[in-house]
Design a protein around this motif. Sequence first.
Motif, short mmCIF file in Angstrom:
data_model
loop_
_atom_site.label_atom_id
_atom_site.label_comp_id
_atom_site.label_asym_id
_atom_site.label_seq_id
_atom_site.Cartn_x
_atom_site.Cartn_y
_atom_site.Cartn_z
N TYR A 53 2.19 -2.15 13.29
CA TYR A 53 2.42 -1.90 11.66
C TYR A 53 1.42 -2.47 10.96
O TYR A 53 0.53 -3.10 11.47
CB TYR A 53 3.96 -2.46 11.50
N ASN A 54 1.27 -2.08 9.59
CA ASN A 54 0.22 -2.55 8.73
C ASN A 54 1.03 -3.31 7.54
O ASN A 54 2.10 -3.09 7.26
CB ASN A 54 -0.48 -1.48 7.94
N LEU A 55 0.16 -4.41 7.13
CA LEU A 55 0.69 -4.96 5.85
C LEU A 55 0.45 -3.88 4.78
O LEU A 55 -0.77 -3.49 4.71
CB LEU A 55 -0.14 -6.24 5.80
N ILE A 56 1.30 -3.56 3.88
CA ILE A 56 0.80 -2.69 2.47
C ILE A 56 1.12 -3.49 1.33
O ILE A 56 2.18 -4.09 1.23
CB ILE A 56 1.60 -1.42 2.87
N ALA A 57 0.38 -3.04 0.28
CA ALA A 57 0.89 -3.49 -0.86
C ALA A 57 1.49 -2.48 -1.66
O ALA A 57 0.53 -1.41 -1.89
CB ALA A 57 -0.30 -4.20 -1.61
N ILE A 58 2.65 -2.40 -2.30
CA ILE A 58 2.99 -1.27 -2.68
C ILE A 58 3.31 -1.45 -4.48
O ILE A 58 3.80 -2.69 -4.83
CB ILE A 58 4.43 -0.81 -2.17
N VAL A 59 3.13 -0.51 -5.31
CA VAL A 59 3.39 -0.57 -6.56
C VAL A 59 4.30 0.67 -7.11
O VAL A 59 4.38 1.72 -6.17
CB VAL A 59 2.24 -0.63 -7.53
N ARG A 60 5.01 0.94 -8.14
CA ARG A 60 5.80 1.98 -8.68
C ARG A 60 4.57 2.91 -8.79
O ARG A 60 3.58 2.92 -9.13
CB ARG A 60 6.32 1.67 -9.86
N ALA A 61 4.97 4.23 -8.32
CA ALA A 61 4.40 5.42 -8.73
C ALA A 61 3.55 5.60 -9.93
O ALA A 61 2.66 6.03 -10.06
CB ALA A 61 4.85 6.62 -8.01
#
Length: 320
Positions: free
Chosen positions: A149-157
């Motif tokens: 799996y990956n580390l991902i950084a997410i924000v609101r679209a």
Amino acid sequence: MNAYRLLLAGIAFACLLLSAVPLAANAACATRADLDERYCDADKDYVADAPVDPAKWRDPQTLVWAYAPIEEPAVYAGLFKDFTTHLGTCLGRQIVYYPVQSSNAEIEAMRSGRLHFAGFSTGPTVEAVNRAGAVPFAAKGIGSDVRGYNLIAIVRADSAFKSLADLKGRRVAHASAFSNSGHLAPRALFPGEGLAPGVDYAPIMSGGHDKSILGVISGDYDMAAVASDVLERLIERRIVKREDLRVIFTSGIFPTSSFAYAHDLAPQLVDKMKQCFFEFEFTAEMKSEFHGDERFLPIRYDRDWASVREVIDKAGASSF
């Protein structure tokens, strides 16, 4: 007087013998890597050796196990029901699934002897090995490929954030102190992208990857560091919509959760347990939940967790 001198000599000799015991024990445990002092690593594979004295091997008729509380623990109790039944039949023992509420509680349960084997998420695997004498031996996978799996950084679209550097001074969620993608990897990798945790922002511990994701959608957090596979599961369950989020950073691949036994289980029990794990084919529900993973595959902690240990070293002990 001679008798008194003989008594003193005897006491001195006894003290010398007693003082030599710890030295002998220390000599026998000259190699420990990062393991707690109660464990030895004579073969230098980074995990605790089984006790040399067979009298210290445990071979219980009732085995207690748990799975990493990545999300709501009750979800996994039902998901692993068929597997738990299979183990009971295969081993000829009672198998009890224990839903733990946190990674720290899971590690402490194995350290104290209450858990005999367990599934640990990526980051806590290292702490379980070092502090609880866990010996990872299996991971989920497809064919001969272990799941990653990956580390991902997410924000609101609909947010204005385009890169990690845009998040300075903002509300950023981390999952928990021992989490690889939810805390340790961000500390190691984000600074190279212009965002240093603890310097450019104060990490907010959400308590879980799912809570971090939902918190970004609700607006509680501006960004969250999470595991890519957890996000995919929430999307597949229709708990969140892919179009509501944007990914602004993706790391390289990390190994997913490990399955480990307590180092002091009897070797014959360990051998049979491995056989039971590796012959089990995942149910349709498990395959769906784990993105098509079909079975458990053998792993070596020293090799397969090298990238995770490197992240922890880079993040520093203060990460914990």
